[in-house]
Design a protein around this motif. Structure first.
Motif, PDB file in Angstrom:
ATOM      1  N   SER A   9      -5.646   2.378   3.912  1.00 43.46           N
ATOM      2  CA  SER A   9      -5.682   3.806   3.634  1.00 43.46           C
ATOM      3  C   SER A   9      -7.100   4.205   3.236  1.00 43.46           C
ATOM      4  O   SER A   9      -7.895   3.359   2.816  1.00 43.46           O
ATOM      5  CB  SER A   9      -4.714   4.136   2.489  1.00 43.46           C
ATOM      6  OG  SER A   9      -4.851   5.471   2.062  1.00 43.46           O
ATOM      7  N   ASP A  10      -7.391   5.489   3.327  1.00 42.56           N
ATOM      8  CA  ASP A  10      -8.667   5.990   2.828  1.00 42.56           C
ATOM      9  C   ASP A  10      -8.582   6.304   1.336  1.00 42.56           C
ATOM     10  O   ASP A  10      -9.588   6.619   0.711  1.00 42.56           O
ATOM     11  CB  ASP A  10      -9.086   7.250   3.603  1.00 42.56           C
ATOM     12  CG  ASP A  10      -9.526   6.918   5.023  1.00 42.56           C
ATOM     13  OD1 ASP A  10     -10.120   5.834   5.220  1.00 42.56           O
ATOM     14  OD2 ASP A  10      -9.274   7.727   5.929  1.00 42.56           O
ATOM     15  N   ASN A  11      -7.387   6.204   0.764  1.00 43.38           N
ATOM     16  CA  ASN A  11      -7.166   6.491  -0.645  1.00 43.38           C
ATOM     17  C   ASN A  11      -7.114   5.179  -1.429  1.00 43.38           C
ATOM     18  O   ASN A  11      -6.147   4.417  -1.319  1.00 43.38           O
ATOM     19  CB  ASN A  11      -5.859   7.275  -0.809  1.00 43.38           C
ATOM     20  CG  ASN A  11      -5.639   7.734  -2.224  1.00 43.38           C
ATOM     21  OD1 ASN A  11      -5.999   7.055  -3.181  1.00 43.38           O
ATOM     22  ND2 ASN A  11      -5.021   8.900  -2.362  1.00 43.38           N
ATOM     23  N   LEU A  12      -8.135   4.924  -2.230  1.00 47.16           N
ATOM     24  CA  LEU A  12      -8.213   3.677  -2.995  1.00 47.16           C
ATOM     25  C   LEU A  12      -7.063   3.557  -3.986  1.00 47.16           C
ATOM     26  O   LEU A  12      -6.516   2.463  -4.175  1.00 47.16           O
ATOM     27  CB  LEU A  12      -9.562   3.587  -3.721  1.00 47.16           C
ATOM     28  CG  LEU A  12      -9.800   2.351  -4.578  1.00 47.16           C
ATOM     29  CD1 LEU A  12      -9.652   1.066  -3.766  1.00 47.16           C
ATOM     30  CD2 LEU A  12     -11.179   2.409  -5.221  1.00 47.16           C
ATOM     31  N   LYS A  13      -6.667   4.650  -4.587  1.00 48.15           N
ATOM     32  CA  LYS A  13      -5.572   4.618  -5.564  1.00 48.15           C
ATOM     33  C   LYS A  13      -4.277   4.111  -4.918  1.00 48.15           C
ATOM     34  O   LYS A  13      -3.554   3.312  -5.514  1.00 48.15           O
ATOM     35  CB  LYS A  13      -5.374   6.011  -6.153  1.00 48.15           C
ATOM     36  CG  LYS A  13      -4.448   6.053  -7.328  1.00 48.15           C
ATOM     37  CD  LYS A  13      -4.422   7.446  -7.937  1.00 48.15           C
ATOM     38  CE  LYS A  13      -3.549   7.475  -9.169  1.00 48.15           C
ATOM     39  NZ  LYS A  13      -3.509   8.803  -9.771  1.00 48.15           N
ATOM     40  N   ASP A  14      -3.999   4.534  -3.688  1.00 51.04           N
ATOM     41  CA  ASP A  14      -2.809   4.057  -2.971  1.00 51.04           C
ATOM     42  C   ASP A  14      -2.884   2.549  -2.722  1.00 51.04           C
ATOM     43  O   ASP A  14      -1.886   1.841  -2.827  1.00 51.04           O
ATOM     44  CB  ASP A  14      -2.653   4.781  -1.633  1.00 51.04           C
ATOM     45  CG  ASP A  14      -2.266   6.238  -1.788  1.00 51.04           C
ATOM     46  OD1 ASP A  14      -1.869   6.648  -2.905  1.00 51.04           O
ATOM     47  OD2 ASP A  14      -2.381   6.988  -0.792  1.00 51.04           O
ATOM     48  N   MET A  15      -4.062   2.062  -2.387  1.00 52.69           N
ATOM     49  CA  MET A  15      -4.212   0.640  -2.104  1.00 52.69           C
ATOM     50  C   MET A  15      -4.118  -0.199  -3.382  1.00 52.69           C
ATOM     51  O   MET A  15      -3.620  -1.319  -3.354  1.00 52.69           O
ATOM     52  CB  MET A  15      -5.526   0.364  -1.372  1.00 52.69           C
ATOM     53  CG  MET A  15      -5.544   0.903   0.046  1.00 52.69           C
ATOM     54  SD  MET A  15      -4.247   0.204   1.126  1.00 52.69           S
ATOM     55  CE  MET A  15      -2.941   1.425   0.999  1.00 52.69           C
ATOM     56  N   VAL A  16      -4.567   0.348  -4.505  1.00 51.65           N
ATOM     57  CA  VAL A  16      -4.405  -0.353  -5.784  1.00 51.65           C
ATOM     58  C   VAL A  16      -2.917  -0.493  -6.097  1.00 51.65           C
ATOM     59  O   VAL A  16      -2.451  -1.572  -6.495  1.00 51.65           O
ATOM     60  CB  VAL A  16      -5.150   0.388  -6.924  1.00 51.65           C
ATOM     61  CG1 VAL A  16      -4.782  -0.190  -8.278  1.00 51.65           C
ATOM     62  CG2 VAL A  16      -6.648   0.316  -6.699  1.00 51.65           C
ATOM     63  N   ALA A  17      -2.152   0.579  -5.880  1.00 45.20           N
ATOM     64  CA  ALA A  17      -0.707   0.534  -6.114  1.00 45.20           C
ATOM     65  C   ALA A  17      -0.036  -0.474  -5.180  1.00 45.20           C
ATOM     66  O   ALA A  17       0.830  -1.252  -5.609  1.00 45.20           O
ATOM     67  CB  ALA A  17      -0.101   1.926  -5.936  1.00 45.20           C
ATOM     68  N   LEU A  18      -0.421  -0.484  -3.902  1.00 50.90           N
ATOM     69  CA  LEU A  18       0.156  -1.432  -2.945  1.00 50.90           C
ATOM     70  C   LEU A  18      -0.200  -2.860  -3.325  1.00 50.90           C
ATOM     71  O   LEU A  18       0.651  -3.756  -3.276  1.00 50.90           O
ATOM     72  CB  LEU A  18      -0.316  -1.116  -1.525  1.00 50.90           C
ATOM     73  CG  LEU A  18       0.184  -2.068  -0.425  1.00 50.90           C
ATOM     74  CD1 LEU A  18       1.714  -2.059  -0.348  1.00 50.90           C
ATOM     75  CD2 LEU A  18      -0.434  -1.706   0.915  1.00 50.90           C
TER      76      LEU A  18
END
Length: 171
Positions: free
Chosen positions: A137-146
């Motif tokens: 994703s381009d959203n780092l926050k989403d990748m931290v959650a994943l």
């Protein structure tokens, strides 16, 4: 005659025992040779194209809200026949495995697809070295959650240091 044979045998045994005695000088020379051989191997590797690609990867600390997240910046591209398409690769991705052999990477990718990550796919660097991604994703926050979710819930064994967030500098 027997005494002469006994004396001769004793001299031979004495000569054999003292001839093979290791000295500090011998140990020092062997150690220095081993160090020189090791330095030569490191230098030979450092001159290869593989080291150039590996040395380009670097860890980057990123701010996400009040937290700091470590990412690894690596220039990658989607692997042909690796289960993904170019549109799936974004700036940040969650990596669950790294492999030198594409077969092994594809095997792990298939296991993650079966575990509920249908968009798991492979990317590779120029070496090539293969990375198994379970999301991008381009959203780092989403990748931290994943990344946190995969670490907590995955039933598949992972090596130490996994999962981690890969940052693609070209995206």
């Amino acid at each position: 005659m027997k005494i002469k044979n006994i004396i001769t045998a004793m001299l031979c045994v004495t000569a054999l025992l003292t001839a093979c005695k290791p000295t500090e000088k011998n140990y020092r020379e062997a150690y220095q040779k081993a160090v020189a051989d090791n330095d030569r191997e490191v230098t030979d590797f450092e001159n290869t194209i593989y080291n150039r690609y590996r040395s380009q990867a670097r860890d980057v600390a990123m701010k996400v809200g009040n937290d700091t997240v470590n990412t690894r910046m690596i220039r990658v591209k989607v692997t042909p026949e690796g289960g993904g398409i170019n549109e799936w690769l974004h700036k940040y991705s969650v990596v669950v495995g790294e492999f030198k052999q594409r077969f092994n990477a594809n095997s792990l990718r298939s296991r993650y697809v079966d575990e509920g990550y249908p968009r798991a796919f492979l990317v590779e660097n120029a070496e090539p070295y293969y990375y198994v991604l379970v999301g991008s994703s381009d959203n780092l926050k989403d990748m931290v959650a994943l990344c946190d979710s995969v670490a907590r819930t995955s039933k598949l064994p992972m090596k130490a240091g996994f999962p981690y967030i890969l940052q693609s500098p070209d995206r």
